[in-house]
Design a protein around this motif. Sequence first.
Motif: not given
Ligand code: ADP
Length: 722
Positions: A285, A311, A314-315, A477, A581
């Motif tokens: 990130q 996961g 990206k959001t 994870r 989520d």
């Molecule tokens: P994607 O859209 O890439 O599939 P998300 O943005 O939905 O993934 O993120 C997945 C989960 O990981 C969410 O619950 C988010 O809060 C969590 N998350 C995102 N960045 C981190 C981080 N740096 N450390 C721990 N958890 C994170």
Amino acid sequence: MKSLAELADAPVRELPSAKRGLRALPNTKQASGKNAKTRADALEEMGIFSLLDLLTHYPRRYLDRTTQVPIPELKEGDEATVMATVRRARRLPSRRGAKPIVVVDISDGQGYLSLSFFNQPWRLQYLREGMELAVSGKVTTFRGRRQMANPSVEVVEGEWKGRVVPIYPQSEKAGISSMEIGACIGEALRWVGELEDPVPATALEEHRFAGRSWSLWEVHQPESMGGKSEARRRLGFDELLRLQLVLVMRKRAVERECQGIAHNVGSELLSRFRQGLPFPLTGAQERAISEIEADLAKPVPMHRLLQGDVGAGKTLVALWCLLTAVSGGFQGALMAPTEVLAEQHHISLRAMLAGLAVPDGASLWGEREVRVELLTNRTTASERARLLAGLATGDVDLVVGTHALLTESVRFKRLGMVVIDEQHRFGVEQRSALREKAGGPVPDVLVMTATPIPRTAAMTVYGDLDTTVLDELPPGRTPVATVWARGPLDVEAAWETVRDEISAGHQAYVVCPLVEESERVQATSASEELARLAEGPLAGLRIGLLHGQLPAREKEAVMARFRTGELQVLVATTVIEVGVDVANATVMVIEDADRFGIAQLHQLRGRVGRGAAKSWCYLLSEAPTPDGEERLAAMERTNDGFELAEVDLDLRGEGTILGTRQKGVNDLKLASLRRHRKYVTLAREVAFDIVGADPALARHPALVRELRSLVDDEDREYLFKS
Ligand code: ADP
Ligand code: MG
């Protein structure tokens, strides 16, 4: 020396050999008189109008006469191709009601072979004695004699002298033979003579590509099998290079034409945002954000693709971009492909932004909360009016929405950043429509793909974008153990795991079989499935239902009950594919899993394995198709979305993945994004070199002529106005 553009302008009809009538096949009607249809008519029926169309109608395969096995040397079980002459063709007397059998005896001057055709009486009408054939099939024995049953047959009679015989794709309906096509092509080649070669010699030498004129002759009238492979390699590379040049030029044109925004990166707002996060950013990130910030800080509109596995987080990166815009007084928009996803994004953005304030001179405290709103087709008229006003005055900082954001009435005060969560559904046109809404300078655009796509496909589908990859999952994870449940015992074990996990305090998802008919039918079948489970394997558990027909409010209520743990099992249609989520959910059971595509399965599976506890994904499927089997086996084998994307590309072929979104893909006749990954990358590099050194292609007039003739009007105007 001729150019491709000239070939594109030369009609096939003018070619003397195309004016000739089709060889009258000795079948019923045409046997006596002359066939009125000309070769040109037949070619046009096949979509071949210009000499360019004709010369890029490449052979489907080649027969190498030099390595032909003589008939006497054929052994039972061989897969072989022989070239031989028809000696006798007859229909076997068959009992009434039995299928007709046509037997054709052929000879290559050294031995005889019989061909039997079952239930193809029409074979008798055109397989005349003396005709020369190329026959491919498996050698079997019947009553002590060697034969081939239902072989594939191509008529190769005619003036063909070469050692390697090209076999052209032909159409039964158009009624033109491979040899007739070959004759027209031969004449076209003589007419063309030398062909202009606009690809820089340095690139050709460096990568040892053959010359273009030679390649065009060799591909159609090969000297050797090795030669035609070299020729195809060169011509295929040209296709990829043209495509990449157009894409790279499109990208440069956007950068050149448009006044972008130099965003204020690294602001106070973002440090507060970072401090408020419950976790540190992952290394990936951090890397992605600094790559993106470098773009955002430039006064050139960004155009970037963010790829990352399910996961990967990206959001958060998307929100970072949106907030960067907000901190400089701009607005941001996040566009999602479905209402459910838009709603979900809206909820998670709100949660992440809770308590975050932006400076605001008009407010008593000098600051206010970041204002995020949702706009979909479900938004009520009054809310919509309020929201549109807020966007126009700039009171609304961020808006999340569906295609509804593209409608006429939406106007922004100063849109600075657009994030598109794309899932293969937004086209280039829609991206530019949204950019145009900005009103002032062109906003920066970040496209997120929810599903990874192979790198080479990305270079083409999103070839006009730069790419950032999130190649690391947040820590903690555990990989999901995936089991393909093939039989009743496996299925029983799956439900047992669900019950065990729930007794241990965890939660589970059940994904209903995919029903294609309609959302409504899908919803009905989901509630039936819930009833069945509640009486059977999941009796006694607290089960909720989620499907696309539920009103947004109810959907949100169900998700909230699941999130708090009040519901232990969520039975759902694919609406849970996105956004849900819940880290406490550790099992997913996907019913009739073979009906889903790989991307979708991977996306679904991404809903579990979000916490530290071990997770399972059961794929229920007892009798998948061979393709389905490969998909399920791949899912069992790996959790890596990029690897799965490659499998998907192999299974589905590029056509289905790329769809019609990239017009230039139709120009790919020899090259394949799937089979020629190396050359896609190479073509992109060469395209960047060429355009980088000479953005308007001023020093490559021949290349410009060629590209102009291949792109459509809109692109022509856009790309080549100097
Ligand atoms: P994607 O859209 O890439 O599939 P998300 O943005 O939905 O993934 O993120 C997945 C989960 O990981 C969410 O619950 C988010 O809060 C969590 N998350 C995102 N960045 C981190 C981080 N740096 N450390 C721990 N958890 C994170
Ligand atoms: Mg997400």
